[in-house]
Design an enzyme around this catalytic site. Structure first.
Site, PDB file in Angstrom:
ATOM      1  N   LYS A 156       0.829  -0.826   0.562  1.00  0.00           N
ATOM      2  CA  LYS A 156      -0.458   0.248   0.093  1.00  0.00           C
ATOM      3  C   LYS A 156       0.727   1.455   0.249  1.00  0.00           C
ATOM      4  O   LYS A 156       1.109   1.555   1.010  1.00  0.00           O
ATOM      5  CB  LYS A 156      -1.025  -0.380   1.431  1.00  0.00           C
ATOM      6  CG  LYS A 156      -2.112   0.611   1.063  1.00  0.00           C
ATOM      7  CD  LYS A 156      -1.732   2.226   0.837  1.00  0.00           C
ATOM      8  CE  LYS A 156      -1.522   3.126   1.786  1.00  0.00           C
ATOM      9  NZ  LYS A 156      -1.713   4.740   1.236  1.00  0.00           N
TER      10      LYS A 156
ATOM     11  N   GLY B 193       5.747   5.297   8.644  1.00  0.00           N
ATOM     12  CA  GLY B 193       5.434   6.779   8.331  1.00  0.00           C
ATOM     13  C   GLY B 193       5.990   6.790  10.081  1.00  0.00           C
ATOM     14  O   GLY B 193       6.484   6.595  10.323  1.00  0.00           O
TER      15      GLY B 193
ATOM     16  N   GLY C  61       1.153   5.157  13.308  1.00  0.00           N
ATOM     17  CA  GLY C  61       1.735   3.702  13.628  1.00  0.00           C
ATOM     18  C   GLY C  61       1.154   2.635  14.594  1.00  0.00           C
ATOM     19  O   GLY C  61       0.643   1.925  15.328  1.00  0.00           O
TER      20      GLY C  61
ATOM     21  N   GLU D 126       8.853   1.579  11.503  1.00  0.00           N
ATOM     22  CA  GLU D 126       9.494   2.172  11.084  1.00  0.00           C
ATOM     23  C   GLU D 126       8.785   3.359  11.071  1.00  0.00           C
ATOM     24  O   GLU D 126       8.231   4.268  10.062  1.00  0.00           O
ATOM     25  CB  GLU D 126      10.556   1.851   9.882  1.00  0.00           C
ATOM     26  CG  GLU D 126      10.531   0.262   9.760  1.00  0.00           C
ATOM     27  CD  GLU D 126      11.994   0.764  10.473  1.00  0.00           C
ATOM     28  OE1 GLU D 126      12.870   1.774  11.156  1.00  0.00           O
ATOM     29  OE2 GLU D 126      12.467  -0.951  10.797  1.00  0.00           O
TER      30      GLU D 126
ATOM     31  N   CYS E 106      13.221  10.724   8.196  1.00  0.00           N
ATOM     32  CA  CYS E 106      13.539   9.916   9.306  1.00  0.00           C
ATOM     33  C   CYS E 106      14.353  10.453  10.284  1.00  0.00           C
ATOM     34  O   CYS E 106      13.800  10.993  11.378  1.00  0.00           O
ATOM     35  CB  CYS E 106      12.685   8.667   9.080  1.00  0.00           C
ATOM     36  SG  CYS E 106      13.717   7.265   8.283  1.00  0.00           S
TER      37      CYS E 106
ATOM     38  N   GLU F  69       8.852  15.795  15.626  1.00  0.00           N
ATOM     39  CA  GLU F  69       8.993  15.980  14.373  1.00  0.00           C
ATOM     40  C   GLU F  69       8.278  17.100  13.610  1.00  0.00           C
ATOM     41  O   GLU F  69       7.984  17.286  13.262  1.00  0.00           O
ATOM     42  CB  GLU F  69       9.509  14.084  13.715  1.00  0.00           C
ATOM     43  CG  GLU F  69       9.704  14.347  12.562  1.00  0.00           C
ATOM     44  CD  GLU F  69       9.095  12.726  11.944  1.00  0.00           C
ATOM     45  OE1 GLU F  69       8.120  12.295  12.504  1.00  0.00           O
ATOM     46  OE2 GLU F  69      10.172  12.422  11.200  1.00  0.00           O
TER      47      GLU F  69
HETATM   48  P1  NAD Z   1       2.289   8.675   7.644  1.00  0.00           P
HETATM   49  O1  NAD Z   1       1.797   8.077   8.432  1.00  0.00           O
HETATM   50  O2  NAD Z   1       1.034   9.900   7.425  1.00  0.00           O
HETATM   51  O3  NAD Z   1       1.427   7.868   6.350  1.00  0.00           O
HETATM   52  C1  NAD Z   1       2.648   6.230   5.647  1.00  0.00           C
HETATM   53  C2  NAD Z   1       1.649   5.667   5.384  1.00  0.00           C
HETATM   54  O4  NAD Z   1       0.060   4.840   6.119  1.00  0.00           O
HETATM   55  C3  NAD Z   1       0.894   5.557   3.962  1.00  0.00           C
HETATM   56  O5  NAD Z   1       1.078   5.641   2.546  1.00  0.00           O
HETATM   57  C4  NAD Z   1      -0.774   6.761   4.877  1.00  0.00           C
HETATM   58  O6  NAD Z   1      -1.793   5.645   3.396  1.00  0.00           O
HETATM   59  C5  NAD Z   1      -0.611   4.685   5.048  1.00  0.00           C
HETATM   60  N1  NAD Z   1      -1.834   5.311   6.620  1.00  0.00           N
HETATM   61  C6  NAD Z   1      -2.600   6.162   7.323  1.00  0.00           C
HETATM   62  N2  NAD Z   1      -3.701   6.161   8.125  1.00  0.00           N
HETATM   63  C7  NAD Z   1      -3.229   4.971   7.848  1.00  0.00           C
HETATM   64  C8  NAD Z   1      -4.177   4.276   8.404  1.00  0.00           C
HETATM   65  N3  NAD Z   1      -5.296   4.527   9.534  1.00  0.00           N
HETATM   66  N4  NAD Z   1      -3.840   2.610   8.713  1.00  0.00           N
HETATM   67  C9  NAD Z   1      -3.299   1.944   7.580  1.00  0.00           C
HETATM   68  N5  NAD Z   1      -2.513   2.955   6.939  1.00  0.00           N
HETATM   69  C10 NAD Z   1      -2.511   4.319   7.187  1.00  0.00           C
HETATM   70  O7  NAD Z   1       3.738   8.975   7.105  1.00  0.00           O
HETATM   71  P2  NAD Z   1       3.993  10.229   5.469  1.00  0.00           P
HETATM   72  O8  NAD Z   1       3.450  11.720   6.095  1.00  0.00           O
HETATM   73  O9  NAD Z   1       3.651   9.976   4.812  1.00  0.00           O
HETATM   74  O10 NAD Z   1       5.650  10.136   5.885  1.00  0.00           O
HETATM   75  C11 NAD Z   1       6.580  10.749   7.248  1.00  0.00           C
HETATM   76  C12 NAD Z   1       6.745   9.765   8.587  1.00  0.00           C
HETATM   77  O11 NAD Z   1       7.425   8.327   8.277  1.00  0.00           O
HETATM   78  C13 NAD Z   1       7.596  10.210   9.265  1.00  0.00           C
HETATM   79  O12 NAD Z   1       6.951  10.549  10.257  1.00  0.00           O
HETATM   80  C14 NAD Z   1       8.734  10.058   8.941  1.00  0.00           C
HETATM   81  O13 NAD Z   1      10.222   9.781  10.218  1.00  0.00           O
HETATM   82  C15 NAD Z   1       8.542   8.222   9.056  1.00  0.00           C
HETATM   83  N6  NAD Z   1       9.841   7.470   7.627  1.00  0.00           N
HETATM   84  C16 NAD Z   1      10.417   6.566   8.917  1.00  0.00           C
HETATM   85  C17 NAD Z   1      11.139   6.141   8.307  1.00  0.00           C
HETATM   86  C18 NAD Z   1      12.072   4.575   9.268  1.00  0.00           C
HETATM   87  O14 NAD Z   1      13.283   4.140   8.308  1.00  0.00           O
HETATM   88  N7  NAD Z   1      11.792   5.053  10.681  1.00  0.00           N
HETATM   89  C19 NAD Z   1      11.741   6.186   6.991  1.00  0.00           C
HETATM   90  C20 NAD Z   1      10.944   7.515   6.264  1.00  0.00           C
HETATM   91  C21 NAD Z   1       9.895   7.902   7.156  1.00  0.00           C
END
Ligand code: NAD
Length: 483
Positions: free
Chosen positions: A180, A233, A238, A255, A289, A386
């Site tokens: 997804k 994300g 999470g 992550e 991240c 963040e």
């Molecule tokens: P996000 O959490 O908004 O979205 C991530 C994914 O989750 C997307 O595909 C989104 O559609 C999905 N999602 C959203 N709501 C959901 C739900 N209720 N149920 C299931 N899936 C859902 O994050 P973002 O804005 O896309 O990315 C930024 C974040 O990702 C930052 O916090 C960043 O630090 C983190 N990140 C972490 C790493 C790591 O390796 N630790 C790497 C890259 C990004």
């Protein structure tokens, strides 16, 4: 507008079950640059069924690791063939200069696939000497079996690279996946799925369902046919995922975000430290991240360091990455633009000083201003949360103990960097900092051979490395009665 993409399920492109689509907005022009299927729970059902069928007696379920290795290596070759195209796809979706994913994301993804291919025929069990029971002798050994159907939920910031961190190890372990991708960046995952088919990976092993997180992401998390969720994300999502997937006891890898400290001692090579801190703050518009957004500097050099870093920020040319000389593009979306500005405003309200940058005006395109704050305390919002944009804070410290305490005074624990020419101190501080990866005078590299993941609110579990492959297996014990 260039295209309307469909899901990729069971080796075929198909529309959403209700025909709905969603617009992808260019962060540079703010116009629709593509459309994608806006998936439904029924689409997730179809994709999970395709993945399950491969594991329940399909060709994938009986394919030896040595053959999986050949196919994953072929996939790596195809990704290498299309590397520039894929990098450009990701860059255009989030307004980033394409040179960045060309130099970092794609080589990393190709390396991840090749390293994963190398593991595919080396996923070994163990033979374990046991005491037997009630005078009976036994022989016990373990097998590492694929965990099953994996739901892979991916963010937008480095989408193809992060997708490869999930797909490579999962395929090596013999799992099947439903990916997804983020709403903003579905295109490269769809391309990867098509390349899986071209490589000869059986249809149904890698499926992609595009759409909104609350709908298709959630449907994956609660689906009884999914055995594991691997999520990258934000911590907020999470948490939702952990709750949704927890009801059916799915295996979960998270992550999440970070507020990673860069600790600069006064004995460091300042040129190296400035360069490193600037890279850690501004790469990918700070949407990383492990961005080193909390810069802790020993007091004697703190003012000068902050000014020099601000000078580096001021020299960054922000604009359309297609224009010559531009080295920072837009942030990924209107939501990101508003988020970064909100934090900058908050920093000013709480009494910090913006040495460079500040709140951005909205013209056309989501361009924010690289910002360095001084007069910051570690309790301010901009030091704790963040921001996920090109905004850094400089906080002075006096002693090594204080630096460690400040570094650890955060809910996050993803990355950290120690800048010092005292190598003993470098190791000592690296051991004391609670983070999944610490660099000494360099960035903690994201290498496919190294485990990647966070402590505390930065996540649960590790991706990549042997730990990343084992995370897609269940270790089963088999015991045989000995005569
Ligand atoms: P996000 O959490 O908004 O979205 C991530 C994914 O989750 C997307 O595909 C989104 O559609 C999905 N999602 C959203 N709501 C959901 C739900 N209720 N149920 C299931 N899936 C859902 O994050 P973002 O804005 O896309 O990315 C930024 C974040 O990702 C930052 O916090 C960043 O630090 C983190 N990140 C972490 C790493 C790591 O390796 N630790 C790497 C890259 C990004």
């Amino acid at each position: 507008m260039s295209q309307t993409s469909q899901h990729f399920i069971q080796g075929r492109s198909r529309d959403a079950s209700d025909g709905a689509t969603m617009d992808l907005i260019s962060p540079i022009t703010e116009r629709v640059h593509a459309r994608a299927a806006r998936g439904t729970a029924a689409d997730i059902d179809a994709a999970v069924a395709a993945a399950r069928a491969q594991l329940d007696g399909g060709a994938w379920s009986t394919m030896p690791g040595s053959q999986r290795a050949i196919l994953i290596n072929k996939l790596a070759d195809l990704v290498e063939r299309d590397a520039d195209k894929i990098a450009d796809m990701d860059a255009s979706c989030i307004g980033r200069p394409p040179i960045e994913p060309r130099l970092l994301d794609l080589p990393n993804a190709i390396g991840t696939l090749r390293t994963s291919a190398g593991w595919a025929d080396k996923i070994e069990g163990r033979s374990i000497p046991t005491a037997g029971y009630m005078g009976i002798k036994t022989l016990s050994y373990t097998r590492r079996e694929p965990v099953g159907v994996v739901g892979a939920i991916v963010p937008w910031n480095t989408p193809f690279m992060i997708t490869s961190w999930k797909v490579g190890p999962a395929l090596a372990a013999g799992c099947a996946l439903v990916i997804k991708p983020s709403e903003e960046t579905p295109l490269s995952a769809l391309h990867l799925a098509a390349l899986c088919q071209e490589a000869g990976i059986p249809d149904g092993v890698v499926n992609v369902v595009t759409g909104v997180g609350e709908v298709v992401g959630h449907a994956l998390c609660v689906h009884p046919g999914v055995d594991k969720i691997t999520f990258t994300g934000s911590p907020e999502v999470g948490r939702l995922i952990q709750r949704a997937a927890g009801d059916s006891f799915k295996r979960i890898a998270l992550e999440l975000g970070g507020k990673s400290p860069q600790i600069v001692f006064d004995d460091a090579s300042l040129e190296q430290a400035i360069q490193g801190c600037a890279m850690g703050l501004f790469f990918n518009q700070g949407q990383v991240c492990a961005a080193g957004s909390r810069i802790l500097v020993q007091r004697g050099i703190a003012d000068q360091f902050a000014k020099t870093l601000a000078g580096a920020a001021a020299s960054i040319k922000v604009g359309d990455p297609a224009q010559a000389g531009v080295n920072m593009g837009a942030v990924a979306s209107k939501a990101q633009f508003d988020r970064v500005n909100r934090y900058v405003r908050k920093g000013l309200d709480e009494g910090a000083t913006a040495l460079v940058g500040g709140v951005a005006e909205h013209g056309t395109g989501y361009f924010v201003r690289p910002t360095v704050f001084a007069n910051v305390s570690n309790s301010m919002t901009i030091a704790r949360e963040e921001i996920f944009g090109p905004v850094g804070v400089v906080i002075p410290f006096d002693t090594e103990e204080q630096a460690i305490a400040l570094a650890n005074d955060s809910v996050y624990g993803l990355g950290a960097t120690v800048w010092t020419n005292d190598i003993t101190r470098g190791h000592k501080v690296a051991h004391a900092v609670k983070a999944g990866a610490v660099g000494i005078n360099c960035w903690a590299p994201i290498d496919p051979r190294l485990p990647w993941g966070g402590m505390k609110s930065s996540g649960i579990g590790r991706e990549c490395g042997l730990a990343g492959v084992h995370a897609y297996t269940e270790e089963k014990v088999i015991t045989l009665l000995l005569p």
